[in-house]
Structure formats: structure tokens, C-alpha cells
Design a protein around this motif. Sequence first.
Motif, mmCIF file in Angstrom:
data_model
loop_
_atom_site.group_PDB
_atom_site.id
_atom_site.type_symbol
_atom_site.label_atom_id
_atom_site.label_comp_id
_atom_site.label_asym_id
_atom_site.label_seq_id
_atom_site.Cartn_x
_atom_site.Cartn_y
_atom_site.Cartn_z
ATOM 1 N N ASN A 59 76.604 13.229 71.656
ATOM 2 C CA ASN A 59 77.129 13.658 72.953
ATOM 3 C C ASN A 59 78.462 14.389 72.784
ATOM 4 O OD1 ASN A 59 77.245 13.659 75.927
ATOM 5 N ND2 ASN A 59 78.958 12.241 75.633
ATOM 6 N N VAL A 60 79.306 13.881 71.891
ATOM 7 C CA VAL A 60 80.601 14.505 71.630
ATOM 8 C C VAL A 60 80.425 15.891 71.007
ATOM 9 C CG1 VAL A 60 82.644 14.368 70.162
ATOM 10 C CG2 VAL A 60 81.946 12.363 71.464
ATOM 11 N N LEU A 61 79.570 15.987 69.994
ATOM 12 C CA LEU A 61 79.369 17.253 69.298
ATOM 13 C C LEU A 61 78.732 18.314 70.194
ATOM 14 C CD1 LEU A 61 78.109 16.007 65.797
ATOM 15 C CD2 LEU A 61 80.437 16.639 66.470
ATOM 16 N N SER A 62 77.938 17.871 71.147
ATOM 17 C CA SER A 62 77.261 18.817 72.054
ATOM 18 C C SER A 62 78.231 19.512 72.994
ATOM 19 C CB SER A 62 76.185 18.089 72.868
ATOM 20 O OG SER A 62 76.785 17.189 73.809
ATOM 21 N N LYS A 63 79.435 18.990 73.122
ATOM 22 C CA LYS A 63 80.435 19.566 74.025
ATOM 23 C C LYS A 63 81.198 20.738 73.397
ATOM 24 C CE LYS A 63 81.209 15.160 76.433
ATOM 25 N NZ LYS A 63 80.597 15.556 77.709
ATOM 26 N N ASP A 64 80.950 21.000 72.119
ATOM 27 C CA ASP A 64 81.660 22.061 71.407
ATOM 28 C C ASP A 64 80.674 23.172 71.036
ATOM 29 O OD1 ASP A 64 83.106 23.685 69.667
ATOM 30 O OD2 ASP A 64 84.181 21.998 68.771
ATOM 31 N N ASP A 65 80.765 24.313 71.723
ATOM 32 C CA ASP A 65 79.794 25.381 71.476
ATOM 33 C C ASP A 65 80.087 26.188 70.209
ATOM 34 O OD1 ASP A 65 81.953 26.924 72.231
ATOM 35 O OD2 ASP A 65 81.100 27.571 74.135
ATOM 36 N N SER A 66 81.151 25.813 69.477
ATOM 37 C CA SER A 66 81.404 26.476 68.192
ATOM 38 C C SER A 66 80.572 25.845 67.074
ATOM 39 C CB SER A 66 82.892 26.389 67.828
ATOM 40 O OG SER A 66 83.241 25.078 67.397
ATOM 41 N N ILE A 67 79.983 24.680 67.356
ATOM 42 C CA ILE A 67 79.157 23.997 66.356
ATOM 43 C C ILE A 67 77.765 24.626 66.324
ATOM 44 C CG2 ILE A 67 78.087 21.809 65.701
ATOM 45 C CD1 ILE A 67 80.462 20.359 66.906
ATOM 46 N N ILE A 68 77.399 25.140 65.160
ATOM 47 C CA ILE A 68 76.102 25.808 64.985
ATOM 48 C C ILE A 68 75.018 24.796 64.650
ATOM 49 C CG2 ILE A 68 74.850 27.531 63.626
ATOM 50 C CD1 ILE A 68 77.638 28.830 63.106
ATOM 51 N N ASP A 69 75.354 23.837 63.794
ATOM 52 C CA ASP A 69 74.382 22.833 63.375
ATOM 53 C C ASP A 69 75.122 21.607 62.861
ATOM 54 O OD1 ASP A 69 71.924 21.689 62.913
ATOM 55 O OD2 ASP A 69 71.571 22.737 61.014
ATOM 56 N N TYR A 70 74.445 20.460 62.876
ATOM 57 C CA TYR A 70 75.048 19.241 62.339
ATOM 58 C C TYR A 70 73.967 18.265 61.906
ATOM 59 C CZ TYR A 70 74.095 17.141 66.942
ATOM 60 O OH TYR A 70 73.475 16.678 68.079
ATOM 61 N N GLU A 71 74.357 17.335 61.047
ATOM 62 C CA GLU A 71 73.455 16.281 60.570
ATOM 63 C C GLU A 71 74.238 14.979 60.499
ATOM 64 O OE1 GLU A 71 70.888 15.232 56.562
ATOM 65 O OE2 GLU A 71 71.096 17.336 57.168
ATOM 66 N N ILE A 72 73.680 13.913 61.036
ATOM 67 C CA ILE A 72 74.349 12.609 61.074
ATOM 68 C C ILE A 72 73.528 11.596 60.286
ATOM 69 C CG2 ILE A 72 75.264 10.793 62.563
ATOM 70 C CD1 ILE A 72 75.227 12.847 64.869
ATOM 71 N N ASP A 73 74.146 10.948 59.320
ATOM 72 C CA ASP A 73 73.469 9.918 58.517
ATOM 73 C C ASP A 73 74.196 8.592 58.651
ATOM 74 O OD1 ASP A 73 71.439 11.536 57.428
ATOM 75 O OD2 ASP A 73 72.841 12.351 55.951
ATOM 76 N N ASN A 74 73.424 7.542 58.899
ATOM 77 C CA ASN A 74 73.987 6.200 59.009
ATOM 78 C C ASN A 74 74.195 5.623 57.613
ATOM 79 O OD1 ASN A 74 74.752 3.665 59.748
ATOM 80 N ND2 ASN A 74 72.969 3.229 61.030
ATOM 81 N N LEU A 75 75.446 5.294 57.263
ATOM 82 C CA LEU A 75 75.747 4.761 55.935
ATOM 83 C C LEU A 75 75.885 3.244 55.923
ATOM 84 C CD1 LEU A 75 78.426 7.358 54.748
ATOM 85 C CD2 LEU A 75 75.949 7.403 54.376
ATOM 86 N N SER A 76 76.333 2.679 57.032
ATOM 87 C CA SER A 76 76.546 1.235 57.097
ATOM 88 C C SER A 76 76.438 0.777 58.538
ATOM 89 C CB SER A 76 77.927 0.877 56.536
ATOM 90 O OG SER A 76 78.204 -0.491 56.697
ATOM 91 N N ASP A 77 75.875 -0.403 58.733
ATOM 92 C CA ASP A 77 75.655 -0.908 60.088
ATOM 93 C C ASP A 77 75.940 -2.403 60.132
ATOM 94 O OD1 ASP A 77 74.968 -1.214 62.678
ATOM 95 O OD2 ASP A 77 72.883 -0.572 62.479
ATOM 96 N N SER A 78 77.178 -2.744 60.498
ATOM 97 C CA SER A 78 77.539 -4.152 60.637
ATOM 98 C C SER A 78 77.643 -4.491 62.116
ATOM 99 C CB SER A 78 78.884 -4.422 59.945
ATOM 100 O OG SER A 78 79.931 -3.781 60.637
ATOM 101 N N ASN A 79 77.939 -5.743 62.401
ATOM 102 C CA ASN A 79 78.034 -6.163 63.792
ATOM 103 C C ASN A 79 79.236 -5.538 64.507
ATOM 104 O OD1 ASN A 79 75.776 -7.803 63.614
ATOM 105 N ND2 ASN A 79 76.965 -9.572 62.899
ATOM 106 N N ARG A 80 80.275 -5.239 63.753
ATOM 107 C CA ARG A 80 81.523 -4.806 64.382
ATOM 108 C C ARG A 80 81.776 -3.307 64.266
ATOM 109 N NH1 ARG A 80 86.349 -8.971 63.604
ATOM 110 N NH2 ARG A 80 86.916 -7.861 65.479
ATOM 111 N N MET A 81 81.252 -2.657 63.239
ATOM 112 C CA MET A 81 81.497 -1.227 63.098
ATOM 113 C C MET A 81 80.341 -0.549 62.368
ATOM 114 S SD MET A 81 84.354 -0.917 60.079
ATOM 115 C CE MET A 81 85.520 -1.910 61.010
#
Length: 222
Positions: A59-81
Motif C-alpha cells: 500500500n505504501v509503495l503504491s503511493k509513489d508513481d516513481s516506482i517502476i517495479d518492486y519485489e517483496i520477500d519475507n525473511l523472518s516472521d516472529s510474533n512481534r516483528m
Amino acid sequence: MDKLKYYFSIKLKHLDCWSNHTPFSYSDFLLSEQNGLGILKAKRLAIITDNEPKKVIKNVLSKDDSIIDYEIDNLSDSNRMKIFSIEMVQKDERTVLSKLMNLDINLLSSKILDGIETYEFISSKETANNIRSSFASDNVKIISLSYMKINNEIIMKLLSRGVTDVMLTEKQKAIIKRAKDLGYFNVPRNIDLEDLAEEFGISKMGASLLLRNTIKKLLDIL
């Protein structure tokens, strides 16, 4: 190379950038960057405590029209962060980073915390005036700009920073630094927990919890 004698730190708000829309639960730091042919490729390590982190980042990245492309990878998933790797491609004329790199700087670090972009780098003293003129017409609000002659102490402090700089809250960073400065960790201790609590205007129990949570975060990195 002789002109690269000053350490700079700049904090700013870029009102047209995705960083301005990041929530308080989000922080990140730059891992690598490459620019050329009008394109900036950047890889960032993001730490977020939101319940739906990937959705928030998209949602944050979609607000910037200068961004041409992006990729998000989950590296760690704990209860707090949650920790993510974000690779993005942007039009470089819209980014603060590209404009700084064009000023002939040696970038040391770049991070985002509470919607504020922070850059640390080494350059000539004249760069201070060049920064102000470069962003005079952009939708960029400079919060602070400081510089000082580079020395070994500054270099060692910079090298010791890293993930902890974005993982700890300002209060956590403050109490761990104050506890160290006052000798709380010395053997024997120079001050007790009650004295430390008084420094921060909180209860002894509050100081204990804050200190323990801070130390636990640091140990979780190891």
C-alpha cells in the motif's frame, strides 16, 4: 580523495516519496543501490510490526508513481516483528538518494524511521551548500543537516551501527546508552535500577521492563 574529509548526517521528509507514507511500525535500512540510465535499483531490509505487514508495504509503495517495479520477500516472521527484503526500481530523478549520489558523496548508511529519511555520508565541506540548493525546488523538507571533520572515533561508531539502529525505539536506545554511560553494567555497578528509573522519570519496574526488553532485542539478533 583528499577532499573527502567531512562526515555528514541529514534527516529529511520527502513529501512526494513512498517513505513519507510509512507507518510508525515500519523501519528499514539500505543494503545496496545502483543507478544509471535514469533508473535507481535499491535493495532494503525492512522491519515491521504491523499485523498485515506485506499488505502495508504494498500500500505504501503504491503511493509513489516513481516506482517502476518492486519485489517483496519475507525473511523472518516472529510474533512481534517481521523482516522483509524489498527490491525496487525507481525513476532516479525523483529520489533523494540519486540526487545525493550526484553530489559526489561516499554513502555510509541510509535508513527510514517514522517516515523520516536519514543519510550518513562522507564528502567535502562544500556539499552542505550543494544539498540545500539541490533540494530547494523539490518537495523535500530538511529536518536537520550536520557535518564535522572525519576522525577515527566517528568511523568506529559508524561501523558499530547496523540493524540495532532501526530495531530499537528511541527510548530503548536512550536507556541502554544512559545505563552504559552511568556505569549500570559495571562490576560493581555505579548506579542501581532506581537511579536509572529516576533519570527517565519512570518507576523502577518500568525501567526494569524497558531495559530487559531492550537487552532481549539485542540478544535476539545474535
